[in-house]
Design a protein around this motif. Structure first.
Motif, PDB file in Angstrom:
ATOM      1  N   ALA A 298       0.818  -1.212   0.000  1.00  0.00           N
ATOM      2  CA  ALA A 298       0.000   0.000   0.000  1.00  0.00           C
ATOM      3  C   ALA A 298       0.853   1.264   0.000  1.00  0.00           C
ATOM      4  O   ALA A 298       0.370   2.343  -0.326  1.00  0.00           O
ATOM      5  N   LEU A 299       2.146   1.093   0.320  1.00  0.00           N
ATOM      6  CA  LEU A 299       3.028   2.265   0.450  1.00  0.00           C
ATOM      7  C   LEU A 299       3.073   3.139  -0.808  1.00  0.00           C
ATOM      8  O   LEU A 299       2.928   4.363  -0.704  1.00  0.00           O
ATOM      9  N   PRO A 300       3.253   2.555  -2.023  1.00  0.00           N
ATOM     10  CA  PRO A 300       3.256   3.396  -3.225  1.00  0.00           C
ATOM     11  C   PRO A 300       1.962   4.167  -3.396  1.00  0.00           C
ATOM     12  O   PRO A 300       1.978   5.343  -3.792  1.00  0.00           O
ATOM     13  N   LEU A 301       0.838   3.517  -3.048  1.00  0.00           N
ATOM     14  CA  LEU A 301      -0.455   4.200  -3.173  1.00  0.00           C
ATOM     15  C   LEU A 301      -0.523   5.388  -2.228  1.00  0.00           C
ATOM     16  O   LEU A 301      -0.966   6.473  -2.605  1.00  0.00           O
ATOM     17  N   VAL A 302      -0.070   5.170  -0.999  1.00  0.00           N
ATOM     18  CA  VAL A 302      -0.069   6.258  -0.013  1.00  0.00           C
ATOM     19  C   VAL A 302       0.820   7.393  -0.502  1.00  0.00           C
ATOM     20  O   VAL A 302       0.451   8.567  -0.435  1.00  0.00           O
TER      21      VAL A 302
ATOM     22  N   ALA B 235       1.607   8.111  -3.583  1.00  0.00           N
ATOM     23  CA  ALA B 235       0.973   8.792  -4.719  1.00  0.00           C
ATOM     24  C   ALA B 235      -0.129   9.735  -4.230  1.00  0.00           C
ATOM     25  O   ALA B 235      -0.257  10.861  -4.711  1.00  0.00           O
ATOM     26  N   ALA B 236      -0.899   9.278  -3.247  1.00  0.00           N
ATOM     27  CA  ALA B 236      -1.987  10.102  -2.721  1.00  0.00           C
ATOM     28  C   ALA B 236      -1.427  11.352  -2.046  1.00  0.00           C
ATOM     29  O   ALA B 236      -1.926  12.461  -2.252  1.00  0.00           O
ATOM     30  N   ALA B 237      -0.345  11.180  -1.280  1.00  0.00           N
ATOM     31  CA  ALA B 237       0.272  12.328  -0.605  1.00  0.00           C
ATOM     32  C   ALA B 237       0.801  13.314  -1.642  1.00  0.00           C
ATOM     33  O   ALA B 237       0.617  14.530  -1.513  1.00  0.00           O
TER      34      ALA B 237
ATOM     35  N   PHE C  82       0.429  18.437  -4.601  1.00  0.00           N
ATOM     36  CA  PHE C  82       0.319  19.200  -5.854  1.00  0.00           C
ATOM     37  C   PHE C  82      -0.957  20.026  -5.880  1.00  0.00           C
ATOM     38  O   PHE C  82      -0.971  21.153  -6.365  1.00  0.00           O
ATOM     39  N   TYR C  83      -2.042  19.447  -5.340  1.00  0.00           N
ATOM     40  CA  TYR C  83      -3.308  20.166  -5.321  1.00  0.00           C
ATOM     41  C   TYR C  83      -3.172  21.449  -4.490  1.00  0.00           C
ATOM     42  O   TYR C  83      -3.561  22.535  -4.928  1.00  0.00           O
ATOM     43  N   ALA C  84      -2.556  21.308  -3.305  1.00  0.00           N
ATOM     44  CA  ALA C  84      -2.372  22.469  -2.430  1.00  0.00           C
ATOM     45  C   ALA C  84      -1.508  23.528  -3.124  1.00  0.00           C
ATOM     46  O   ALA C  84      -1.791  24.726  -3.075  1.00  0.00           O
TER      47      ALA C  84
END
Lengths: 152, 193
Positions: free
Chosen positions: B17-21, B23-25, B30-32
């Motif tokens: 799950a680490l890569p997913l986390v 990517a989400a972070a 980037f959104y911020a």
């Protein structure tokens, strides 16, 4: 025809040199070639704040031309390289230096090659430790079963 | 042996799950960043000005820019007796025209705004002010751009907030937006008033 080829060849040889000359207006160069060489060496360490990935020696921007002039005035006044760079840093911060100094903010940056190497070594060490032991030799019963399968 | 297995499976799943986390972070980051860029609070090409927190650079009085009758120097800024916004602008600069309505609004609100025309022809700058209105209480002209270099100017417009002691308290590179004025310039003016 041969003369024409020779001329074209000669032109191609000169071309890169001409391109390098085109960048700086001879009028802004210092008369003393040694001072000019020093000014160019300093200018190459300073970032053009407008184009940001070019040095002030390479940039065509108006501000870069002004900063080149400033560098030459300071060189002509006999200032040391460090003094001139400090003058720029006082106005534009360390960002003006194309080679970032070693300071707390850039420790990670400068250490990154070592960090990458250590990280890679850790990954390799971890992978090596995880390697499964070689499979046990087949037992007598398994050998018999394999023989039966191969036969059929 | 079999009892030890489930205990090992769980951390492995977490590792997957680490890569997913990550990517989400990254996506959230980037959104911020994009939101802050949109609001004008962050400029990826922005250069932090080392003057902030320090006294204004000393400079001899610059010549007047029409329609003002006198120019000003560092001594005049220090003697203003109240916080002042110093705005570097030029008639040839498109973002300056975009910023202009904000300057007019600040002037209407009584904020002392001092202008320095950067590498401009006096007549061209005067024409701009005649056309769009003059928000400046004091006007000077830096034709060579040398005083501006001492202020760390790398493009116009740039705006500084100077407190009554002559210390630079705020710096904004690029055009002031209504959002920026409301969220940063106004509160700082209030703080140092």
């Amino acid at each position: 025809m041969r003369v024409m080829h020779a001329l074209i060849f000669a032109f191609l040889l000169v071309l890169p040199v001409a391109a390098a000359w085109a960048i700086s207006d001879p009028a802004e160069m210092l008369k003393d070639p040694r001072q000019e060489a020093r000014a160019e060496a300093i200018g190459r360490q300073l970032r053009c704040l407008v184009c940001q990935n070019e040095s002030i020696e390479d940039s065509q921007a108006d501000l870069a031309r002004d900063l080149r002039q400033v560098v030459r005035q300071h060189v002509a006044a006999g200032e040391k390289d460090q003094q001139i760079i400090a003058w720029m840093v006082a106005r534009y911060g360390n960002f003006v230096r194309l080679r970032p100094p070693f300071e707390p903010l850039t420790w990670v940056l400068w250490a990154s090659p070592v960090l990458a190497l250590v990280g890679g070594a850790l990954v390799v060490a971890f992978a090596m430790r995880q390697k499964r032991p070689p499979p046990q030799p087949l037992s007598a019963a398994e050998k018999r079963k394999l023989g039966d399968l191969l036969k059929s | 042996m079999s009892g030890a297995r489930p205990a090992r499976v769980l951390p492995r799943r977490l590792l997957l799950a680490l890569p997913l986390v990550a990517a989400a972070a990254g996506g959230l980051g980037f959104y911020a960043l994009l939101r802050r860029m949109e609001a004008g609070r962050y400029d990826p090409h922005g250069v932090d000005n080392p003057l902030v927190g320090h006294a204004i650079p000393t400079f001899a009085a610059l010549p007047a820019q029409a329609p003002a009758t006198t120019g000003f120097g560092a001594a005049d800024l220090r003697a203003a007796g109240r916080p002042v916004l110093v705005n570097f602008f030029a008639s040839w600069c498109v973002p300056c025209r975009i910023e202009h309505p904000q300057l007019m609004a600040l002037a209407r609100a009584g904020v002392p705004l001092w202008g320095i025309a950067y590498k401009d022809h006096e007549a061209a700058a005067e024409a701009l002010l005649a056309e769009e209105g003059n928000p400046y209480h004091q006007l000077a002209r830096d034709e060579s751009g040398r005083v501006s270099i001492d202020w760390g100017i790398y493009g116009v417009p740039e705006t500084f907030l100077i407190d009554r002691a002559g210390i630079v308290r705020g710096h904004w590179a690029g055009p002031l937006s209504a959002d920026l004025v409301a969220s940063e310039v106004r509160p700082m003016l209030g703080k140092y008033a």
